[in-house]
Design a protein around this motif. Structure first.
Motif, short mmCIF file in Angstrom:
data_model
loop_
_atom_site.label_atom_id
_atom_site.label_comp_id
_atom_site.label_asym_id
_atom_site.label_seq_id
_atom_site.Cartn_x
_atom_site.Cartn_y
_atom_site.Cartn_z
N GLN A 79 40.77 72.31 -12.61
CA GLN A 79 42.30 72.32 -13.45
C GLN A 79 42.72 73.42 -14.11
OE1 GLN A 79 43.48 69.37 -12.44
NE2 GLN A 79 43.33 68.80 -9.78
N ASP A 80 42.59 72.85 -15.56
CA ASP A 80 42.52 74.08 -16.54
C ASP A 80 42.62 75.06 -16.35
OD1 ASP A 80 44.34 71.61 -17.31
OD2 ASP A 80 42.42 71.20 -18.72
N LEU A 81 41.04 75.34 -15.48
CA LEU A 81 40.26 76.76 -15.83
C LEU A 81 42.00 77.95 -14.84
CD1 LEU A 81 38.44 78.73 -16.98
CD2 LEU A 81 37.26 78.21 -15.42
N THR A 82 41.97 76.90 -13.71
CA THR A 82 42.40 77.72 -12.99
C THR A 82 43.45 77.15 -13.18
OG1 THR A 82 41.28 76.65 -11.43
CG2 THR A 82 43.53 77.17 -10.45
N GLN A 88 47.52 84.08 -16.62
CA GLN A 88 47.10 85.10 -17.37
C GLN A 88 47.48 85.95 -16.47
OE1 GLN A 88 46.60 85.60 -20.82
NE2 GLN A 88 46.47 83.07 -20.70
N ILE A 89 46.82 85.30 -14.85
CA ILE A 89 46.99 86.53 -13.78
C ILE A 89 48.02 87.08 -13.52
CG2 ILE A 89 47.29 87.31 -11.74
CD1 ILE A 89 44.02 85.60 -11.76
N LYS A 90 49.39 86.67 -14.37
CA LYS A 90 50.91 86.80 -14.27
C LYS A 90 51.31 86.93 -14.92
CE LYS A 90 55.11 83.15 -13.24
NZ LYS A 90 55.00 82.54 -13.12
N LEU A 92 49.61 89.14 -17.11
CA LEU A 92 49.14 89.95 -16.88
C LEU A 92 50.19 90.88 -15.80
CD1 LEU A 92 45.57 90.14 -17.11
CD2 LEU A 92 47.13 91.24 -18.65
N GLU A 93 50.87 90.61 -14.73
CA GLU A 93 51.34 91.89 -13.39
C GLU A 93 52.80 91.56 -14.15
OE1 GLU A 93 50.43 92.47 -11.02
OE2 GLU A 93 48.70 92.10 -11.18
N GLU A 94 53.23 90.68 -15.09
CA GLU A 94 54.21 91.03 -15.48
C GLU A 94 54.96 91.88 -16.38
OE1 GLU A 94 55.73 86.99 -17.16
OE2 GLU A 94 56.86 86.01 -15.24
N MET A 95 54.04 92.69 -17.49
CA MET A 95 53.31 93.24 -18.47
C MET A 95 53.37 94.30 -17.77
SD MET A 95 51.11 91.38 -21.37
CE MET A 95 50.87 92.46 -22.60
N LYS A 96 52.18 94.75 -17.00
CA LYS A 96 52.30 95.74 -15.92
C LYS A 96 53.79 96.56 -15.44
CE LYS A 96 47.70 95.34 -14.81
NZ LYS A 96 46.67 95.11 -14.04
N ALA A 156 44.36 92.79 -25.70
CA ALA A 156 44.85 91.62 -24.99
C ALA A 156 44.51 91.09 -23.95
CB ALA A 156 46.34 91.53 -25.19
N ARG A 157 43.97 92.20 -22.87
CA ARG A 157 43.69 91.79 -21.32
C ARG A 157 42.06 91.52 -21.57
NH1 ARG A 157 43.08 96.25 -17.54
NH2 ARG A 157 41.45 96.80 -19.30
N ASP A 158 41.25 91.99 -22.69
CA ASP A 158 39.93 92.43 -23.09
C ASP A 158 40.06 90.88 -23.45
OD1 ASP A 158 39.25 96.13 -23.29
OD2 ASP A 158 39.43 94.14 -21.54
N ASP A 159 40.28 90.57 -24.46
CA ASP A 159 40.76 89.28 -25.08
C ASP A 159 40.48 87.83 -24.28
OD1 ASP A 159 41.54 86.62 -27.20
OD2 ASP A 159 40.43 87.84 -27.48
N ILE A 160 41.97 87.59 -23.47
CA ILE A 160 41.87 87.14 -22.21
C ILE A 160 41.12 87.19 -21.34
CG2 ILE A 160 43.24 86.44 -20.23
CD1 ILE A 160 45.72 87.97 -21.57
N TYR A 161 40.22 87.92 -21.14
CA TYR A 161 38.88 88.48 -19.71
C TYR A 161 37.95 87.33 -20.99
CZ TYR A 161 41.43 91.01 -16.79
OH TYR A 161 41.95 91.85 -15.73
N GLN A 162 37.33 87.58 -21.91
CA GLN A 162 36.65 87.61 -22.94
C GLN A 162 37.03 85.16 -22.52
OE1 GLN A 162 33.67 88.19 -23.82
NE2 GLN A 162 33.27 86.62 -24.58
N LYS A 163 38.03 85.33 -22.91
CA LYS A 163 38.22 83.19 -22.96
C LYS A 163 38.16 83.30 -21.16
CE LYS A 163 41.46 83.45 -26.79
NZ LYS A 163 42.80 83.49 -27.31
N ILE A 164 38.08 83.64 -20.82
CA ILE A 164 37.53 83.11 -19.19
C ILE A 164 37.07 83.21 -19.10
CG2 ILE A 164 38.11 83.67 -16.71
CD1 ILE A 164 41.29 84.44 -17.83
N SER A 165 36.34 84.41 -19.66
CA SER A 165 34.13 83.85 -19.21
C SER A 165 33.32 82.97 -20.34
CB SER A 165 34.19 85.32 -20.03
OG SER A 165 32.24 85.35 -19.90
N ASN A 166 34.42 82.98 -21.32
CA ASN A 166 33.94 81.65 -21.95
C ASN A 166 34.09 80.11 -21.66
OD1 ASN A 166 32.55 83.68 -24.02
ND2 ASN A 166 34.91 83.36 -25.61
N ILE A 167 35.40 80.56 -20.94
CA ILE A 167 35.61 79.00 -20.61
C ILE A 167 34.96 78.96 -19.71
CG2 ILE A 167 37.81 77.27 -19.00
CD1 ILE A 167 39.10 78.71 -20.74
N THR A 168 34.31 79.54 -18.13
CA THR A 168 33.64 79.65 -16.95
C THR A 168 32.08 78.85 -17.71
OG1 THR A 168 35.04 81.43 -16.22
CG2 THR A 168 32.34 80.78 -15.09
#
Length: 212
Positions: A79-82, A88-90, A92-96, A156-168
């Motif tokens: 649940q926390d990961l989701t 993070q996706i939200k 990223l979308e706001e930053m875009k 920052a996006r790559d770092d977020i993706y890396q953290k998500i990968s580590n959590i997964t």
């Protein structure tokens, strides 16, 4: 007189049944001792079996409790990961959207400025040329800043993706550990226990002594 002597002599001699009687008394005493030792051993084994039953029950309860805790932790982690991924996706979308809006506004300002400068006429060509050069320099600086912001954004996006990968990866390790616990629990069969064989009649407990 001779008969009286024979009677006295017979009374002094040991009775022929005395040795067997002594042997029987000794055997009876030994049997009683063996019976008492057997009963004591039987009681001790019963106590040990009861203790083993209690220990097995405690281990089973602990295993169920730990399994429930692991499932709860895994569920909460998912649940926390989701939630983190959604946030993070939200973000990223706001930053875009913000970046695209800023870039569009900047481009619009540049276009308006260039159009206004061209409309002023030939008398202001020199000043326009100078201001245009300044604007180009500012534009280059702004583009450089935008490029840096892009680098920061993608970093920052790559770092977020890396953290998500580590959590997964961590979640997968937790699921693997829980699977091993479930397999170990499934292999815990009561028919493999000596005490169960004893009570089911398919085996007997060792009393610690060998047969003569």
């Amino acid at each position: 007189m001779a008969m009286y002597s024979n009677s006295i002599h017979s009374a002094n001699e040991p009775h022929p049944f005395d040795p067997p009687h002594d042997v029987m008394k000794m055997l009876k005493r030994e049997i009683n001792e063996l019976r008492a030792a057997f009963q004591a051993e039987q009681q001790q084994r019963a106590v040990e079996v009861q203790q083993l039953r209690q220990e097995v029950g405690m281990l089973r309860d602990q295993l169920q409790k730990e399994s429930h805790e692991r499932k709860t932790i895994c569920h909460q982690t998912v649940q926390d990961l989701t939630q983190v991924r959604s946030d993070q996706i939200k973000s990223l979308e706001e930053m875009k959207v913000s970046f695209a809006s800023s870039l569009h506004q900047l481009n619009q300002l540049l276009q308006d400025e260039m159009r206004d400068r061209r409309a002023e006429g030939s008398l202001r060509d020199t000043r326009e040329s100078t201001e245009k050069s300044e604007r180009q320099s500012e534009n280059a600086a702004m583009k450089d800043d935008i490029g840096k912001h892009k680098q920061v954004f993608f970093g920052a996006r790559d770092d977020i993706y890396q953290k998500i990968s580590n959590i997964t990866h961590d979640v997968e390790m937790i699921v693997t550990a829980l699977t091993k616990v479930s397999v170990a629990k499934g292999q815990l069969d009561k028919t493999g226990l000596h005490c169960w064989k004893y009570f089911s009649g398919s085996g007997m407990l060792s009393t610690g002594g060998g047969k003569n």
